[in-house]
Write an enzyme that holds these catalytic residues in place. Structure first.
Site: not given
Length: 960
Positions: A345, A347-348, A381, A403
């Protein structure tokens, strides 16, 4: 809005001018594209066809350095992109775009460096860009422009100097390939109702925004983005912010849709996202009016596969708002499931992208583990929306802070959404023990590295590893434990408020945590947060704490799987840590103590012969624990007589610590093996999973030797009660337990029972699979058990079973089901089938690019497939390196998977030959993984020489 977000009057005026220019730009778009269409279609034949400077020799020039100079600061971008979802006359998928960036000059300079990679830029009077001044400022003329390929810059040399404090506008027009390489602005293809669908999507992290439009592509270079997308009428466009205008327009006789999005918050380029698709969505609004939407393929949404993600997104957002004491910064939260996505995934900000397996859940076909993956990945996210997006690292050397933090708090958010699942306990399996495995090697590295050590895209990509994620999570969890959660959360909240919409370094967080400590009565530390934590993040590794209950002496030593190995990296702290130790004596929890030097006497740890000491209570610290032999014996006795007295996570800790201490030759291997004897009585998931991981390591070592038979016999005896227990409570395997983690234990019972030959297990799986083959439209196998059943049945069968599995894989419409089948197909014992399957990984029509490396890893885990996979990757190394080597986060995993079984001198020599033979091509983001493979193999060879016979004898005696 936080303190970090500030616009001066001067910049506000510039913004108004920019907005005007943006509108003019959009209005003129049809003219621009009409002019460029014929020009670009003819000349766009490769990544970059523009001129390069006369010489490409390495120098000390700014354009030969990977870091941008500190002379310019971007403020606003205007970006308009038009992805073509059909091939052009040259048989290519392309996108065209226009981009403008307004930047402020910080220091006087006659040079502009802006990132641009694989974009074909239009020429303006012989140059690749236009430069104008803002607010009456006159911009110097452009002298020359070129692309610096190695460092991925568009270099613009000026005839005069830019003035500090003044703002300028840089304008470019370009064409790019909408490739299927999973990077930058790319395309994804999938089949729906017999029709091939094309969508345009993005993955900008870490250095791929420059493949979509020219930009200052560093995390600390934040700006506001105005995005416009032009797309086919039947499609929908998404970006980070909400659309503010959607209109039908005609460009060059073609009717299209133009979607204009509102300005983003001040953000980093790697968080920019856009998607053009015909996806559907489901939506809801939270209590504060934030719009939450789950997007996916039409059929996936219609089948309800997005419902669970929508259900848990709102409580997770609510949790993080409370935890951070900061409102969600945006007005919407889009989450989209993509058929092709290289990461799990991304995280935009405002448009989070996922693999389908990480967002979609189908109650009919998805397993309980798939459901847990959705809630943990969504939580991870969404945690980034604040930590990482609102406040961002200045440079990639501190990636661990982003992270590691998200990897820690994902369990907190998941626990809030699913409070009966015991999610917090699972960190020991999925972060702490995973980090230990890598951080016990000499080829490990500190959490935080020097900036100059992380420069190239490959070096940046290499930072996305187990150390950054899992060790980061374990160390931050330890910090939260000894500070207490309220103090940790208070410092975190103040940190986010100060640096909102800006960037920071890890020491900024330490500052705010220290202030929270100072403001909280009763919280005392032996040293400052800086002094304690720097020892954990600025030096690699971790300690093993040894407790002698005969004397009360407590000592620490750097833990290495190969104790005699030489650590190349020096440490200013001499591999000593300030260690917080929570512990219990017998069943009494004791006061926490700190070990602040190599060795210290702690008299309360001196105990009588009928008492035992257990350290690292609830596994709150990032260290292993060893004891004197007497205490080990008393702990083993307690496990066998009444294991429930010891907390469940500490039972897993005892197993994992003992096996790894034995691998490092610190304790006898038979002592470690004895920790598994009590498993006859264990029914909990976490201890069994910890045991299984260590035993799987033994499987890999011994499944080609005479030890294997005796080991199988012993494990068969140990798992049989568990298999029978679940057979009884599940009405002879026709139901699943109600408890969340009990369902995971049931899977272990079936898997281990079948692999060790417990009577009735293999027959059970073969019959289930046979019934499915007879009626493909009615799969009677419970989703939880499918991975095990599929694997066992395909392993026991031949081409007929494999081909059936392949057909079901091709027809699967639920991503989680497809993963189960893709993994199970690697279980066959037929070599030619495995070889054919390996060939499929190079054909995206059969195995998607995002799945190629993991599929090879599945095959390598098969004893028959391991050598086939190793030969296959070596033979095709140039291909795999070109496709995945420089950017894919999964590339290092490929190297680890194909070498996991290596444990002989011959295999070690092959590894070294592979390293030598491919030195010229290189290993990219897998460089460290190769070093680790050599180190692990060397350690295993030595360990086997010393321990193989004692292990064999122990299994023979205990299996009788």
């Amino acid at each position: 809005m936080g303190k970090g977000y500030y616009i001066s009057r001067h910049l506000a005026t510039a913004a108004m001018v920019l907005a005007a220019i943006a509108l003019l730009t959009i209005i003129a778009l049809s003219v621009v594209y009409n002019r460029e269409k014929s020009k670009n279609a003819a000349k766009f034949t490769n990544a970059t066809t523009s001129p390069v400077p006369p010489t490409q020799k390495t120098s000390n020039e700014p354009w030969d350095k990977y870091r941008l100079p500190d002379t310019l600061s971007p403020e606003y971008y205007n970006v308009t992109l038009w992805p073509r979802l059909v091939k052009n006359a040259n048989g290519m998928y392309i996108f065209t775009g226009i981009s403008g960036v307004m930047f402020t000059c910080v220091k006087k300079t006659d040079l502009i460096l802006i990132h641009s990679n694989k974009l074909n830029l239009t020429l303006f009077k012989g140059h690749h860009a236009k430069l104008t001044g803002q607010s009456g400022v006159t911009a110097p003329a452009i002298k020359t422009t070129w692309f610096q390929m190695e460092t991925q810059y568009l270099v613009i040399q000026l005839e005069g100097k830019l003035k500090p404090g003044k703002s300028y506008w840089l304008y470019t027009e370009f064409t790019g390939e909408l490739a299927d390489d999973l990077e930058g602005f790319y395309r994804s293809e999938y089949m729906e109702d017999g029709e091939k669908k094309i969508i345009a999507i993005t993955q900008m992290q870490a250095t791929y925004a420059r493949k979509a439009f020219p930009c200052f592509d560093e995390p600390g270079m934040k700006a506001v983005f105005h995005i416009t997308l032009i797309h086919d009428l039947e499609t929908t466009a998404l970006s980070n912010s909400q659309e503010i205008k959607t209109e039908k327009v005609t460009i060059d006789g073609t009717a299209v849709t133009r979607t204009i999005f509102g300005p983003t918050k001040k953000m980093s380029t790697y968080l920019i996202a856009f998607v053009v698709s015909d996806f559907k969505y489901i939506s809801a609004k939270d209590k504060k009016g934030v719009l939450v939407r789950i997007w996916a393929r039409k059929k996936a949404i219609e089948d309800g596969q997005g419902n669970y993600a929508l259900k848990i997104t709102q409580p997770i957002l609510e949790f993080f708002e409370k935890y951070y004491n900061t409102s969600y910064p945006l007005s919407k939260s889009d989450q989209i499931a993509l058929p092709d996505f290289n990461s799990g995934a991304m995280e935009n900000w405002g448009l989070v992208a996922y693999r389908e397996t990480a967002l979609l859940y189908d109650p009919q076909t998805s397993a309980n583990g798939n459901k847990q993956r959705v809630v943990t990945v969504v939580s991870h996210e969404l945690a980034h929306m604040w930590f990482g997006n609102l406040v961002t690292l200045k440079w990639w050397n501190d990636l661990w802070l982003n992270e590691g933090f998200a990897s820690y708090v994902e369990y907190l958010g998941a626990d809030y959404a699913e409070p009966t699942w015991d999610m917090k306990d699972q960190t020991i399996l999925y972060d702490l023990q995973r980090a230990f495995a890598v951080d016990s090697l000499t080829s490990s590295h500190p959490l935080s590295r020097k900036e100059e050590e992380v420069n190239t895209p490959s070096e940046i990509s290499e930072m996305f590893n187990t150390i950054s994620y899992s060790k980061g999570a374990a160390v931050l969890k330890m910090l939260s434990e000894f500070l207490t959660e309220p103090v940790f959360a208070k410092g975190l909240s103040n940190y986010l408020k100060q640096f909102a919409f800006g960037s920071s370094v890890y020491t900024d967080l330490w500052d705010h945590l220290q202030k929270a400590v100072d403001q909280t009565p009763g919280v005392k530390l032996p040293y400052s947060v800086h002094e304690i934590m720097n020892r954990w993040i600025l030096q690699m590794g971790f300690p093993v704490i040894t407790i002698d209950t005969r004397t009360g002496n407590v000592s620490q030593k750097h833990f290495l799987l190969e104790p005699e190995a030489v650590v190349d990296r020096k440490s200013e702290f001499n591999y000593e840590w300030f260690v917080p130790i929570k512990w219990m004596k017998k069943q009494q929890v004791q006061d926490q103590l700190w070990l602040l030097q190599k060795s210290a006497l702690h008299k309360p740890m001196k105990v009588s012969k009928n008492e035992w000491v257990l350290a690292n209570l609830h596994v709150s610290g990032y260290f292993r624990v060893n004891y004197d032999l007497g205490n080990w014996e008393r702990l083993l006795s307690q496990l066998e007589s009444g294991h429930q007295v010891i907390p469940v996570v500490n039972r897993a800790q005892i197993l994992d610590d003992a096996f790894n201490l034995a691998r490092a030759s610190i304790i006898n291997i038979t002592l470690a093996l004895r920790t598994t004897k009590y498993l006859l009585h264990e029914r909990k998931y976490i201890p069994w999973e910890a045991a299984l991981r260590n035993l799987n390591y033994f499987f890999q070592l011994f499944d080609r030797s005479e030890v294997y038979g005796a080991m199988q016999a012993y494990l068969k005896k140990q798992v049989k009660p568990l298999f029978e227990y679940f057979g009884n409570i599940s009405s002879n395997w026709t139901a699943v337990p109600s408890g969340h983690t009990d369902q995971f234990t049931q899977i272990i019972a079936l898997s281990l029972a079948c692999s060790t030959g417990v009577e009735g297990c293999r027959e059970l799986t073969r019959n289930w699979f046979k019934k499915w083959m007879q009626n493909p439209h009615n799969n009677v196998i419970h989703p939880n058990l499918r991975s095990t059943v599929y694997c066992n049945a395909i392993a026991a069968g031949g081409a007929e079973e494999w081909n059936f599995g392949w057909q079901m894989f091709q027809k699967a419409t639920v991503a989680a089901e497809a993963v189960k089948l893709r993994s199970a197909l690697a279980c066959t014992k037929v070599p030619w089938l495995l070889n054919r399957y390996l060939e499929y990984t190079m054909n995206p029509e059969k195995i998607r690019k995002q799945d190629a490396t993991s599929t090879i890893g599945y095959i390598a885990s098969n004893i028959i497939g391991q050598s086939l996979a190793w030969d296959f990757v070596r033979a095709n190394w140039d291909y795999f390196f070109k496709m995945y080597g420089t950017g894919s986060f999964s590339f290092s995993r490929l190297i680890s998977d194909i070498t996991y079984r290596f444990c002989t001198p011959f295999e070690l020599s092959q590894l070294k030959r592979f390293q030598k033979d491919n030195a010229e091509t290189g290993f990219g983001s897998g460089t460290r993984a190769l070093q680790q493979a050599i180190e692990k193999t060397t350690a295993k060879i030595k360990w086997l020489a010393e321990n193989k016979e004692p292990v064999h004898q122990w299994f023979l005696s205990e299996s009788a």
